[in-house]
Structures are given as structure tokens and as C-alpha cells.
Design a protein around this motif. Structure first.
Motif, PDB file in Angstrom:
ATOM      1  N   MET A 209       0.840  -1.206   0.000  1.00 14.76           N
ATOM      2  CA  MET A 209       0.000   0.000   0.000  1.00 14.76           C
ATOM      3  C   MET A 209       0.866   1.244   0.000  1.00 14.76           C
ATOM      4  O   MET A 209       1.864   1.320   0.716  1.00 14.76           O
ATOM      5  CB  MET A 209      -0.920  -0.010   1.229  1.00 14.76           C
ATOM      6  CG  MET A 209      -1.639   1.299   1.495  1.00 14.76           C
ATOM      7  SD  MET A 209      -2.873   1.705   0.240  1.00 14.76           S
ATOM      8  CE  MET A 209      -4.326   0.952   0.936  1.00 14.76           C
ATOM      9  N   ILE A 210       0.464   2.216  -0.796  1.00 15.43           N
ATOM     10  CA  ILE A 210       1.122   3.516  -0.810  1.00 15.43           C
ATOM     11  C   ILE A 210       0.176   4.506  -0.140  1.00 15.43           C
ATOM     12  O   ILE A 210      -0.988   4.614  -0.513  1.00 15.43           O
ATOM     13  CB  ILE A 210       1.407   4.010  -2.248  1.00 15.43           C
ATOM     14  CG1 ILE A 210       2.038   2.921  -3.106  1.00 15.43           C
ATOM     15  CG2 ILE A 210       2.260   5.277  -2.210  1.00 15.43           C
ATOM     16  CD1 ILE A 210       3.389   2.469  -2.670  1.00 15.43           C
ATOM     17  N   HIS A 211       0.666   5.243   0.850  1.00 13.19           N
ATOM     18  CA  HIS A 211      -0.126   6.298   1.483  1.00 13.19           C
ATOM     19  C   HIS A 211       0.446   7.650   1.069  1.00 13.19           C
ATOM     20  O   HIS A 211       1.600   7.960   1.387  1.00 13.19           O
ATOM     21  CB  HIS A 211      -0.073   6.181   3.008  1.00 13.19           C
ATOM     22  CG  HIS A 211      -0.613   4.901   3.557  1.00 13.19           C
ATOM     23  ND1 HIS A 211      -1.935   4.545   3.450  1.00 13.19           N
ATOM     24  CD2 HIS A 211       0.008   3.891   4.223  1.00 13.19           C
ATOM     25  CE1 HIS A 211      -2.131   3.374   4.035  1.00 13.19           C
ATOM     26  NE2 HIS A 211      -0.966   2.948   4.501  1.00 13.19           N
ATOM     27  N   PHE A 212      -0.338   8.439   0.343  1.00 12.63           N
ATOM     28  CA  PHE A 212       0.032   9.826   0.075  1.00 12.63           C
ATOM     29  C   PHE A 212      -0.399  10.645   1.287  1.00 12.63           C
ATOM     30  O   PHE A 212      -1.589  10.684   1.623  1.00 12.63           O
ATOM     31  CB  PHE A 212      -0.655  10.343  -1.190  1.00 12.63           C
ATOM     32  CG  PHE A 212      -0.114   9.757  -2.456  1.00 12.63           C
ATOM     33  CD1 PHE A 212       0.935  10.371  -3.122  1.00 12.63           C
ATOM     34  CD2 PHE A 212      -0.636   8.577  -2.974  1.00 12.63           C
ATOM     35  CE1 PHE A 212       1.446   9.823  -4.305  1.00 12.63           C
ATOM     36  CE2 PHE A 212      -0.135   8.026  -4.143  1.00 12.63           C
ATOM     37  CZ  PHE A 212       0.910   8.643  -4.809  1.00 12.63           C
ATOM     38  N   VAL A 213       0.563  11.287   1.945  1.00  8.35           N
ATOM     39  CA  VAL A 213       0.293  11.946   3.224  1.00  8.35           C
ATOM     40  C   VAL A 213       0.658  13.426   3.151  1.00  8.35           C
ATOM     41  O   VAL A 213       1.749  13.787   2.694  1.00  8.35           O
ATOM     42  CB  VAL A 213       1.077  11.271   4.369  1.00  8.35           C
ATOM     43  CG1 VAL A 213       0.892  12.030   5.682  1.00  8.35           C
ATOM     44  CG2 VAL A 213       0.642   9.818   4.531  1.00  8.35           C
ATOM     45  N   GLY A 214      -0.254  14.265   3.613  1.00 15.36           N
ATOM     46  CA  GLY A 214       0.035  15.694   3.728  1.00 15.36           C
ATOM     47  C   GLY A 214       0.820  15.967   4.994  1.00 15.36           C
ATOM     48  O   GLY A 214       0.371  15.634   6.097  1.00 15.36           O
ATOM     49  N   ALA A 215       1.990  16.564   4.852  1.00 11.25           N
ATOM     50  CA  ALA A 215       2.879  16.801   5.996  1.00 11.25           C
ATOM     51  C   ALA A 215       2.453  18.011   6.821  1.00 11.25           C
ATOM     52  O   ALA A 215       2.947  18.215   7.927  1.00 11.25           O
ATOM     53  CB  ALA A 215       4.315  16.999   5.516  1.00 11.25           C
ATOM     54  N   GLY A 216       1.538  18.821   6.273  1.00  8.51           N
ATOM     55  CA  GLY A 216       1.192  20.068   6.943  1.00  8.51           C
ATOM     56  C   GLY A 216       2.096  21.195   6.485  1.00  8.51           C
ATOM     57  O   GLY A 216       3.016  21.004   5.682  1.00  8.51           O
TER      58      GLY A 216
ATOM     59  N   GLU B  80      12.102  17.437  10.507  1.00  6.23           N
ATOM     60  CA  GLU B  80      11.765  16.989  11.861  1.00  6.23           C
ATOM     61  C   GLU B  80      10.643  15.949  11.858  1.00  6.23           C
ATOM     62  O   GLU B  80      10.526  15.145  12.786  1.00  6.23           O
ATOM     63  CB  GLU B  80      11.344  18.184  12.732  1.00  6.23           C
ATOM     64  CG  GLU B  80      12.485  19.122  13.104  1.00  6.23           C
ATOM     65  CD  GLU B  80      12.019  20.238  14.023  1.00  6.23           C
ATOM     66  OE1 GLU B  80      11.105  19.993  14.846  1.00  6.23           O
ATOM     67  OE2 GLU B  80      12.545  21.352  13.911  1.00  6.23           O
ATOM     68  N   LEU B  81       9.838  15.937  10.810  1.00  7.66           N
ATOM     69  CA  LEU B  81       8.765  14.954  10.717  1.00  7.66           C
ATOM     70  C   LEU B  81       9.300  13.534  10.601  1.00  7.66           C
ATOM     71  O   LEU B  81       8.621  12.572  10.954  1.00  7.66           O
ATOM     72  CB  LEU B  81       7.867  15.271   9.519  1.00  7.66           C
ATOM     73  CG  LEU B  81       6.906  16.447   9.728  1.00  7.66           C
ATOM     74  CD1 LEU B  81       6.443  17.013   8.398  1.00  7.66           C
ATOM     75  CD2 LEU B  81       5.713  16.017  10.552  1.00  7.66           C
TER      76      LEU B  81
ATOM     77  N   TRP C  11       6.714  27.459  10.569  1.00  6.26           N
ATOM     78  CA  TRP C  11       8.073  27.000  10.887  1.00  6.26           C
ATOM     79  C   TRP C  11       8.627  27.871  12.020  1.00  6.26           C
ATOM     80  O   TRP C  11       8.108  28.946  12.306  1.00  6.26           O
ATOM     81  CB  TRP C  11       8.988  27.114   9.667  1.00  6.26           C
ATOM     82  CG  TRP C  11       8.692  26.176   8.541  1.00  6.26           C
ATOM     83  CD1 TRP C  11       7.552  26.111   7.789  1.00  6.26           C
ATOM     84  CD2 TRP C  11       9.565  25.160   8.018  1.00  6.26           C
ATOM     85  NE1 TRP C  11       7.658  25.142   6.829  1.00  6.26           N
ATOM     86  CE2 TRP C  11       8.881  24.544   6.946  1.00  6.26           C
ATOM     87  CE3 TRP C  11      10.848  24.736   8.340  1.00  6.26           C
ATOM     88  CZ2 TRP C  11       9.445  23.508   6.199  1.00  6.26           C
ATOM     89  CZ3 TRP C  11      11.412  23.706   7.599  1.00  6.26           C
ATOM     90  CH2 TRP C  11      10.718  23.098   6.551  1.00  6.26           C
ATOM     91  N   ASP C  12       9.721  27.448  12.603  1.00  5.05           N
ATOM     92  CA  ASP C  12      10.343  28.237  13.678  1.00  5.05           C
ATOM     93  C   ASP C  12      10.798  29.603  13.185  1.00  5.05           C
ATOM     94  O   ASP C  12      10.797  30.579  13.937  1.00  5.05           O
ATOM     95  CB  ASP C  12      11.542  27.477  14.277  1.00  5.05           C
ATOM     96  CG  ASP C  12      11.107  26.289  15.120  1.00  5.05           C
ATOM     97  OD1 ASP C  12       9.923  26.256  15.534  1.00  5.05           O
ATOM     98  OD2 ASP C  12      11.937  25.381  15.342  1.00  5.05           O
ATOM     99  N   ASP C  13      11.196  29.677  11.914  1.00  2.00           N
ATOM    100  CA  ASP C  13      11.677  30.953  11.366  1.00  2.00           C
ATOM    101  C   ASP C  13      10.619  31.650  10.502  1.00  2.00           C
ATOM    102  O   ASP C  13      10.949  32.419   9.596  1.00  2.00           O
ATOM    103  CB  ASP C  13      12.975  30.766  10.570  1.00  2.00           C
ATOM    104  CG  ASP C  13      12.869  29.678   9.506  1.00  2.00           C
ATOM    105  OD1 ASP C  13      11.879  28.907   9.531  1.00  2.00           O
ATOM    106  OD2 ASP C  13      13.776  29.590   8.655  1.00  2.00           O
ATOM    107  N   GLU C  14       9.370  31.393  10.802  1.00  4.47           N
ATOM    108  CA  GLU C  14       8.256  32.053  10.116  1.00  4.47           C
ATOM    109  C   GLU C  14       8.410  33.577  10.161  1.00  4.47           C
ATOM    110  O   GLU C  14       8.860  34.148  11.147  1.00  4.47           O
ATOM    111  CB  GLU C  14       6.955  31.648  10.809  1.00  4.47           C
ATOM    112  CG  GLU C  14       5.736  32.456  10.428  1.00  4.47           C
ATOM    113  CD  GLU C  14       4.560  32.150  11.348  1.00  4.47           C
ATOM    114  OE1 GLU C  14       3.921  31.105  11.146  1.00  4.47           O
ATOM    115  OE2 GLU C  14       4.310  32.940  12.297  1.00  4.47           O
ATOM    116  N   LYS C  15       7.997  34.203   9.070  1.00  4.65           N
ATOM    117  CA  LYS C  15       8.020  35.664   9.012  1.00  4.65           C
ATOM    118  C   LYS C  15       6.778  36.146   8.274  1.00  4.65           C
ATOM    119  O   LYS C  15       6.419  35.596   7.227  1.00  4.65           O
ATOM    120  CB  LYS C  15       9.280  36.148   8.285  1.00  4.65           C
ATOM    121  CG  LYS C  15       9.465  37.654   8.273  1.00  4.65           C
ATOM    122  CD  LYS C  15      10.693  38.051   7.475  1.00  4.65           C
ATOM    123  CE  LYS C  15      11.986  37.633   8.143  1.00  4.65           C
ATOM    124  NZ  LYS C  15      13.179  38.174   7.425  1.00  4.65           N
TER     125      LYS C  15
END
Length: 254
Positions: free
Chosen positions: A1-8, A39-40, A194-198
Motif C-alpha cells: 500500500m502507498i499512502h500519500f500523506v500531507g505533511a502540513g 523533523e517529521l 516553521w520556527d523561522d516564520e516571518k
């Protein structure tokens, strides 16, 4: 099975519960390394094989999936955000269909949702905007002529523009040609969640200048429209005391 997953959109705790469970059980993970937060990968089990698709062709990705299937392994194809938006998943699914390999899709939080959270923004404000256009500028990958920036700008809906950070001067010009004024509110969100979001709130006319000043050259999206500054909107009728719904009766105006 292949799962296509959204990482966010970036933050590792913004993957769905189901997506995290798939990662934990996967024997093989193929992740979009240019965009997915590494990190995921900390959720993977010991012995899981990991491939970075940023360095692979479609054919190489499919070959890894096919070999995993022959070995009765479970594969997670990890895409950024939600795979249904600029994920290039259909071409993978069509080949898997031809090879009679089973797959499914696990949705994720798109970066356009992450960008809204970064700005505490609601895209759909009564009497301001009730529609959101998600689009991109034409670059090396073309955009259908009927979906030009100018044609969308003519509607004055809220626009979210992906994959166009390097073309902001042209984006501004085309937005104005389509009907937005130069002083229409706009925002640039770099690496939402992300941690460095702007986040940078500006105007249609100052998109390129703002990005240059903030040294933003990629991994950002632009939000266009009056919803950015959330002013002059009407109160929602849904929670108005005089408005009757299926669940409660509204009061008469006094």
C-alpha cells in the motif's frame, strides 16, 4: 500500500493524527525534501528506508514504490501541506493505477491555512470577500491562459498566490492591470508555522519592495485583498441574536 500523506505547513505537530500514524508504521518514506520539515522524520520507526524526492525523478520515485510493493512493504509518500494543492500527485497515481498498485490519500493542513493562522486572518469576511482564489504565476511551468492573474484580480476576491516569490514585481503589475489598486492590502508569509516564520503586511504595490527589504526570495506565499486588514466587514448573521437557524430561534428586533 502507498499512502500519500500531507505533511502540513511546516510545524511537525501540525501533521494530522492519521498522517503521523502512517509515518510511524511506514517501512519506506519518500518525502519532498525541498519543502517538508525534516523533523517529521523523527516519527519513523527504526529500520525505515528514507528517500528524498527533491533529488529524484518521477520514474525513480515510482521505482522505489514498486520495489516496496514487491517486498510487501508499506510506503508513505510525504508531500508538503495538503498533497491536493501543487503536489503533483495525479501523475504518480495514474502510474500506480496502470501498475495496479493500491494507494490512498491522507489530507494535510495547507500552507495557505498556516499563513492565515500566522496573521490571525479570516479569508472569508461578510461583505468583504466570500471567495478564495488559490493560484500561482506562470514560470517554467505554465498556467492555463484562462487562469491569468488579471482575470482572477477582476473578481476582487481574496487571492493566495503560491510559488511566485521571485516574480513579485510582475505580480504587482498584473494584479493592478486586473483591477486591484496599488494600495490594496497584501501580505507575504514566509515559511508559515516553521520556527523561522516571518509575516509582512504591505500593499499590492509594495510586494517586491517588501520582500527585498525582508530578504525573502522563496518559500513564501502572498495574500491579496481587503481581508488582510480585516476592516469594514459585517457581523456574521449566524450568531446574530435576531437570526433564526435550525438550532435556535432569533429574537425580534426591538
Amino acid at each position: 500500500m502507498i499512502h500519500f500523506v500531507g505533511a502540513g505547513p511546516g510545524a511537525p505537530d501540525l501533521i494530522t493524527v492519521r498522517g503521523k500514524q502512517y509515518l510511524e508504521k511506514a517501512d519506506v518514506i519518500i518525502y519532498a525534501g525541498s519543502l517538508v520539515n525534516p523533523e517529521l522524520l523523527s516519527y519513523k520507526k527504526e529500520g525505515c528506508e528514507v528517500y528524498n524526492s527533491a533529488k529524484m525523478t518521477l520514474e525513480e520515485v515510482i521505482a522505489v514504490m514498486e520495489q516496496a510493493e514487491k517486498s510487501a512493504l508499506t510506503t508513505v509518500r510525504l508531500h508538503t501541506g495538503d498533497p491536493c494543492i501543487y503536489g503533483a500527485i495525479r501523475e504518480q497515481m495514474d502510474i500506480l493505477d496502470e501498475k495496479k498498485i493500491t494507494y490512498d490519500s491522507c489530507p494535510g493542513v495547507s500552507s495557505f491555512c498556516g499563513a492565515a493562522s500566522a496573521l490571525d486572518l479570516e479569508y472569508t469576511l461578510p461583505d468583504v470577500s466570500q471567495s478564495v482564489v488559490i493560484t500561482r504565476m506562470a514560470g517554467r511551468t505554465p498556467v492555463p491562459e484562462k487562469e491569468s492573474i488579471e482575470s482572477f484580480a477582476a473578481h476582487q476576491a481574496t487571492m493566495v498566490v503560491f510559488l511566485s516569490t521571485g516574480m513579485l514585481q510582475d505580480l504587482s503589475r498584473r494584479l493592478i492591470a486586473g483591477g486591484y489598486t496599488a494600495d490594496t492590502p497584501a501580505a507575504i508569509v514566509y515559511k508559515a508555522t516553521w520556527d523561522d516564520e516571518k509575516t509582512c503586511v504591505c500593499t499590492v504595490g509594495t510586494l517586491a519592495e517588501t520582500a527585498k527589504h525582508e530578504d525573502i526570495t522563496k518559500t513564501a506565499l502572498m495574500i491579496i485583498g481587503d481581508a488582510v486588514t480585516h476592516s469594514n466587514y459585517d457581523r456574521s448573521l449566524l450568531y446574530h441574536p435576531e437570526f433564526t437557524t435550525e438550532y435556535r430561534k432569533g429574537s425580534s428586533p426591538t
